[in-house]
Design a protein around this motif. Sequence first.
Motif, PDB file in Angstrom:
ATOM      1  N   TRP A  18     -30.449 -74.172  52.283  1.00  0.00           N
ATOM      2  CA  TRP A  18     -31.643 -75.053  51.995  1.00  0.00           C
ATOM      3  C   TRP A  18     -32.925 -73.738  51.606  1.00  0.00           C
ATOM      4  O   TRP A  18     -33.644 -74.024  50.801  1.00  0.00           O
ATOM      5  N   ASN A  19     -32.776 -72.808  52.204  1.00  0.00           N
ATOM      6  CA  ASN A  19     -33.790 -71.701  52.056  1.00  0.00           C
ATOM      7  C   ASN A  19     -33.796 -70.753  50.721  1.00  0.00           C
ATOM      8  O   ASN A  19     -34.657 -70.278  50.280  1.00  0.00           O
ATOM      9  N   TYR A  37     -37.891 -75.565  48.907  1.00  0.00           N
ATOM     10  CA  TYR A  37     -37.907 -75.826  50.332  1.00  0.00           C
ATOM     11  C   TYR A  37     -39.507 -75.713  50.566  1.00  0.00           C
ATOM     12  O   TYR A  37     -39.836 -76.500  51.551  1.00  0.00           O
ATOM     13  N   GLU A  56     -40.807 -79.162  50.385  1.00  0.00           N
ATOM     14  CA  GLU A  56     -40.540 -80.183  51.409  1.00  0.00           C
ATOM     15  C   GLU A  56     -41.204 -79.799  52.843  1.00  0.00           C
ATOM     16  O   GLU A  56     -41.675 -80.737  53.471  1.00  0.00           O
TER      17      GLU A  56
END
Length: 291
Positions: A89-90, A95, A98
């Motif tokens: 995700w990172n 990200y 989000e």
Amino acid sequence: MKRCAILSMDSLADFEAYDHLLEEPLAELGWQMQMVSWRDDQVDWDDFHAVIVRSPWDYQDDADKFIAVLEKIEQSTAHLENSLVVMKWNIDKRYLKELEAKHVNIVPTLWREHFDGSEIPAFFEHFGVEQIVIKPRISANADNTFWLKKASYQDSLVALTEAFASRNFMIQPFMASVIEEGEFSLFYFDGNYSHAILKTPKKDDFRVQEEHGGRLAAIEPEPELMRQANLSLAAISDMPLYARVDFVRSGDSFALMEAELIEPSLYFNMDNNSATRFAQAFVAKMQRLSI
């Protein structure tokens, strides 16, 4: 004694790294650490109880291979920290989009898939500024990060075209407070605040990393900075073992520059007890997971 691999790179000769400071506190808690390059294909990850990703600071040059290595570790009997889910995700800076949707205050950002030099004037216009920063969505060490001025950006068009020929990228207004004051980094181990530093660039530069001449100072974060850091950490769905959140002053508050959850320097050298706190957080988590 249990064995822990500290995931690094082939050589850290050109970098300032402080992971060696973990060796003693980990040993005192019953863990033997070993530095291992993520590019070493001969490693048997089953030989370790855990793998902590720390300083693979060239992963951006081959991100797909890096993820494949993490997946191989995940499939072994070793426990991976941070988690594969968190790092996947990172790894792409989207990200931040989000986190912004979860009401985290980030530096204003535009996102682009393909580079077109003719769009650059519109970027300055969009933010209403004379200076912008363009950088890859997958990057480390400020690699391929461009500080552009409206009056002279054309001088960088060739380099920009080359750098982003096959990279997604992001555009932000240049935050003058990075030069005027610096960039704040706060460190959390297993969700608990550890320490904080202020990084300031050398004269006529905007990069705060030590490798680029940046200067470091230990600080006590003011309440608003701590509040923003805690909000940012709370917005991360899977609590990481280690996190570094980087901020720049923005008006009366602070804006998140990065939430570093893969390979941030944790600057154990800046706080005498930070390596011990990290080791204790790691071992406590391993005990919770019965590892």
